[in-house]
Design an enzyme around this catalytic site. Structure first.
Site, PDB file in Angstrom:
ATOM      1  N   ARG A   1     -13.227  -8.986   0.323  1.00  0.00           N
ATOM      2  CA  ARG A   1     -11.824  -8.593   0.195  1.00  0.00           C
ATOM      3  C   ARG A   1     -10.940  -9.787   0.539  1.00  0.00           C
ATOM      4  O   ARG A   1      -9.887 -10.003  -0.043  1.00  0.00           O
ATOM      5  CB  ARG A   1     -11.483  -7.423   1.138  1.00  0.00           C
ATOM      6  CG  ARG A   1     -12.283  -6.141   0.922  1.00  0.00           C
ATOM      7  CD  ARG A   1     -12.036  -5.548  -0.446  1.00  0.00           C
ATOM      8  NE  ARG A   1     -10.625  -5.441  -0.754  1.00  0.00           N
ATOM      9  CZ  ARG A   1      -9.769  -4.546  -0.235  1.00  0.00           C
ATOM     10  NH1 ARG A   1     -10.198  -3.639   0.607  1.00  0.00           N
ATOM     11  NH2 ARG A   1      -8.491  -4.548  -0.578  1.00  0.00           N
TER      12      ARG A   1
ATOM     13  N   GLN B   1      -9.701  -4.262  -4.477  1.00  0.00           N
ATOM     14  CA  GLN B   1     -11.034  -3.791  -4.084  1.00  0.00           C
ATOM     15  C   GLN B   1     -12.058  -4.121  -5.170  1.00  0.00           C
ATOM     16  O   GLN B   1     -13.163  -4.595  -4.878  1.00  0.00           O
ATOM     17  CB  GLN B   1     -11.001  -2.272  -3.848  1.00  0.00           C
ATOM     18  CG  GLN B   1     -12.359  -1.671  -3.513  1.00  0.00           C
ATOM     19  CD  GLN B   1     -12.894  -2.182  -2.183  1.00  0.00           C
ATOM     20  OE1 GLN B   1     -12.193  -2.135  -1.180  1.00  0.00           O
ATOM     21  NE2 GLN B   1     -14.123  -2.678  -2.157  1.00  0.00           N
TER      22      GLN B   1
ATOM     23  N   CYS C   1     -16.525   0.979  -0.802  1.00  0.00           N
ATOM     24  CA  CYS C   1     -15.348   0.172  -0.435  1.00  0.00           C
ATOM     25  C   CYS C   1     -15.053   0.229   1.059  1.00  0.00           C
ATOM     26  O   CYS C   1     -14.351  -0.634   1.575  1.00  0.00           O
ATOM     27  CB  CYS C   1     -14.133   0.635  -1.233  1.00  0.00           C
ATOM     28  SG  CYS C   1     -13.675   2.351  -0.904  1.00  0.00           S
TER      29      CYS C   1
ATOM     30  N   ASP D   1     -17.508   6.569  -2.495  1.00  0.00           N
ATOM     31  CA  ASP D   1     -16.347   6.395  -1.624  1.00  0.00           C
ATOM     32  C   ASP D   1     -16.236   7.688  -0.835  1.00  0.00           C
ATOM     33  O   ASP D   1     -16.972   8.658  -1.090  1.00  0.00           O
ATOM     34  CB  ASP D   1     -15.097   6.160  -2.506  1.00  0.00           C
ATOM     35  CG  ASP D   1     -13.820   5.916  -1.702  1.00  0.00           C
ATOM     36  OD1 ASP D   1     -13.923   5.639  -0.490  1.00  0.00           O
ATOM     37  OD2 ASP D   1     -12.720   6.007  -2.287  1.00  0.00           O
TER      38      ASP D   1
ATOM     39  N   ARG E   1       0.876  -1.180   0.000  1.00  0.00           N
ATOM     40  CA  ARG E   1       0.000   0.000   0.000  1.00  0.00           C
ATOM     41  C   ARG E   1       0.908   1.223   0.000  1.00  0.00           C
ATOM     42  O   ARG E   1       1.712   1.397   0.917  1.00  0.00           O
ATOM     43  CB  ARG E   1      -0.933  -0.018   1.203  1.00  0.00           C
ATOM     44  CG  ARG E   1      -1.789   1.223   1.315  1.00  0.00           C
ATOM     45  CD  ARG E   1      -2.941   1.062   2.268  1.00  0.00           C
ATOM     46  NE  ARG E   1      -4.025   0.306   1.660  1.00  0.00           N
ATOM     47  CZ  ARG E   1      -5.302   0.331   2.058  1.00  0.00           C
ATOM     48  NH1 ARG E   1      -5.656   1.074   3.077  1.00  0.00           N
ATOM     49  NH2 ARG E   1      -6.223  -0.382   1.445  1.00  0.00           N
TER      50      ARG E   1
ATOM     51  N   HIS F   1      -6.772   0.568  -7.221  1.00  0.00           N
ATOM     52  CA  HIS F   1      -6.995  -0.329  -6.071  1.00  0.00           C
ATOM     53  C   HIS F   1      -7.575  -1.659  -6.606  1.00  0.00           C
ATOM     54  O   HIS F   1      -8.759  -1.950  -6.418  1.00  0.00           O
ATOM     55  CB  HIS F   1      -7.948   0.343  -5.081  1.00  0.00           C
ATOM     56  CG  HIS F   1      -7.968  -0.283  -3.709  1.00  0.00           C
ATOM     57  ND1 HIS F   1      -7.135  -1.323  -3.330  1.00  0.00           N
ATOM     58  CD2 HIS F   1      -8.754  -0.022  -2.614  1.00  0.00           C
ATOM     59  CE1 HIS F   1      -7.397  -1.656  -2.073  1.00  0.00           C
ATOM     60  NE2 HIS F   1      -8.368  -0.887  -1.614  1.00  0.00           N
TER      61      HIS F   1
HETATM   62  N1   CP Z   1     -11.433  -0.749   1.273  1.00  0.00           N
HETATM   63  C1   CP Z   1     -10.214  -0.722   1.830  1.00  0.00           C
HETATM   64  O1   CP Z   1      -9.178  -0.813   1.147  1.00  0.00           O
HETATM   65  O2   CP Z   1     -10.219  -0.621   3.188  1.00  0.00           O
HETATM   66  P1   CP Z   1      -8.941  -0.464   4.143  1.00  0.00           P
HETATM   67  O3   CP Z   1      -8.334   0.882   3.850  1.00  0.00           O
HETATM   68  O4   CP Z   1      -9.479  -0.567   5.532  1.00  0.00           O
HETATM   69  O5   CP Z   1      -7.963  -1.563   3.816  1.00  0.00           O
HETATM   70  N1  NVA Z   2     -10.107   6.527  -1.869  1.00  0.00           N
HETATM   71  C1  NVA Z   2      -9.787   5.990  -0.564  1.00  0.00           C
HETATM   72  C2  NVA Z   2      -9.967   4.510  -0.547  1.00  0.00           C
HETATM   73  C3  NVA Z   2      -9.747   3.854   0.793  1.00  0.00           C
HETATM   74  C4  NVA Z   2      -9.888   2.370   0.733  1.00  0.00           C
HETATM   75  C5  NVA Z   2      -8.370   6.377  -0.206  1.00  0.00           C
HETATM   76  O1  NVA Z   2      -7.484   6.321  -1.072  1.00  0.00           O
HETATM   77  O2  NVA Z   2      -8.135   6.765   0.932  1.00  0.00           O
END
Ligand code: CP
Ligand code: NVA
Length: 356
Positions: free
Chosen positions: A332, A140, A305, A263, A110, A137
């Site tokens: 997930r 997701q 998500c 989102d 990440r 992502h």
């Molecule tokens: N949807 C998602 O990626 O959640 P987290 O940030 O909690 O991993």
């Molecule tokens: N768009 C959000 C998604 C989190 C899962 C972010 O990048 O923070």
């Protein structure tokens, strides 16, 4: 067959509809095996193997999914948060990629900038899965597809007696899924309305769902509706322009939609912009009233998500029967497990330095 170079998943844009379908079949197989036969039939493709999780941002779902998925397949995962390792503070990404890649069998990463996960994939020498970047992502959207497939299919009913030896139950289930669950068919012809920020999640949906025959309508306010040039170039190459609508008017997107999806308006790293964003997104909150006024299909469903805030969707929708958010979150795990199984679980590095 083991490919010469490690498989990577940076975005689903790099994968064909058939490859994505195969990953969803894998995920559904693993889920149905665990729920119907029990965890010991999942296989142990990660036995004696490890996954590094280099996460420079917070996570609940992706982290819990990756850790439980790896252990379910017999492996171990190690969470390497921003404050735990030298990466980005005291060591270059290149050096960390080389070192971590020399010790583990896969990396779930990440990152802030998408280029960071590209660098990891290029230099680590092991399978790398993008666990979220500012651009994409992929895991997701695999979970989103699995959720829509389950929703379209309804309960899965098997013959009362499964006639197979215990050891081949995974294979029996995989065959059953392949013969009985039409994954592209569950998506084809649907309209999905994105009402919110144009961000990493909407980008991943854009480069994935139109290829499955989903009409994707993206409503974002002016100033927050820009599509990254890399995404635009991908969509052009895919030739899916006629499956996409861009608008600043939620009403246009929601009209006749089967799925309303959104989102957070404030992604990780954008916290300083909170006040401006809350103002810009006024009128974008998903509510029952919005869906009714703008003419969503009668049986419309809601997706997100997570993590969720009340400003983008109210409690009435979020906790209603229309909401798929909790199955979506659980999925997930099964989709990440399928990715780890398919990519890190079977891949063997070329043993150049093997002792003879
Ligand atoms: N949807 C998602 O990626 O959640 P987290 O940030 O909690 O991993
Ligand atoms: N768009 C959000 C998604 C989190 C899962 C972010 O990048 O923070």
């Amino acid at each position: 067959r083991t490919p010469e170079t490690a498989p990577v998943l940076l975005t689903l844009a790099d994968r064909s509809v058939d490859e994505i379908t195969a990953l969803i079949q894998g995920a559904l197989t693993l889920k149905l095996v665990q729920k119907n036969f029990g965890p010991r039939f999942l296989g142990d493709s990660m036995r004696n193997r490890s996954m590094a999780m280099t996460f420079s941002k917070r996570s609940t779902r992706t982290r819990v999914a990756t850790e439980t998925a790896t252990s379910s397949l017999g492996g171990v995962s190690m969470f390497l948060g921003r404050d735990d390792i030298q990466l980005g503070v005291n060591e270059s990404l290149y050096d960390s990629a080389k070192v971590i890649g020399s010790m583990v069998d896969g990396i779930m990463a990440r990152v802030a900038k998408h280029e960071e996960v590209e660098t990891l994939a290029k230099h680590s020498g092991v399978p790398v899965i993008n666990a979220l970047s500012d651009l994409y992502h992929p895991t997701q959207i695999l979970a989103d597809i699995l959720t829509l497939v389950e929703e379209a299919h309804g309960p899965f009913v098997f013959p009362s007696q499964v006639t197979t030896s215990e050891g081949s139950r995974y294979h029996w289930m995989h065959e059953w899924v392949r013969n009985n669950v039409d994954i592209p068919g569950a998506l084809r012809g649907k309209k999905m309305a994105w009402v919110g920020d144009s961000n990493n999640i909407s980008n991943e949906l854009l480069v994935t769902l139109p290829r499955f025959g989903v009409h994707f309508a993206l409503a974002a306010p002016k100033g927050y509706d820009t599509i990254d040039p890399r995404v635009k170039a991908t969509l052009e190459a895919q030739g899916v322009a006629d499956m996409i609508t861009y608008t600043n008017d939620p009403a246009v997107a929601v009209k006749n939609a089967d799925i309303l999806i959104t989102d957070t308006w404030i992604s990780m790293g954008q916290e300083d912009e909170t006040a401006a964003r809350l103002k810009a997104f006024e009128g974008y909150q998903i509510t029952m009233d919005m869906a009714r006024t703008h003419g969503a299909k009668e049986g419309w469903k809601f997706m997100h998500c997570l993590p969720r805030h009340k400003e983008e969707v109210d409690d009435e929708v979020f906790y209603s029967d229309r909401s798929l958010v909790f199955p979506e979150a659980e999925n997930r795990k099964w989709t990440i497990m399928a990715c780890i199984d398919a990519m890190a679980g079977w891949w063997l590095p070329a043993r150049k330095n093997r002792m003879r």
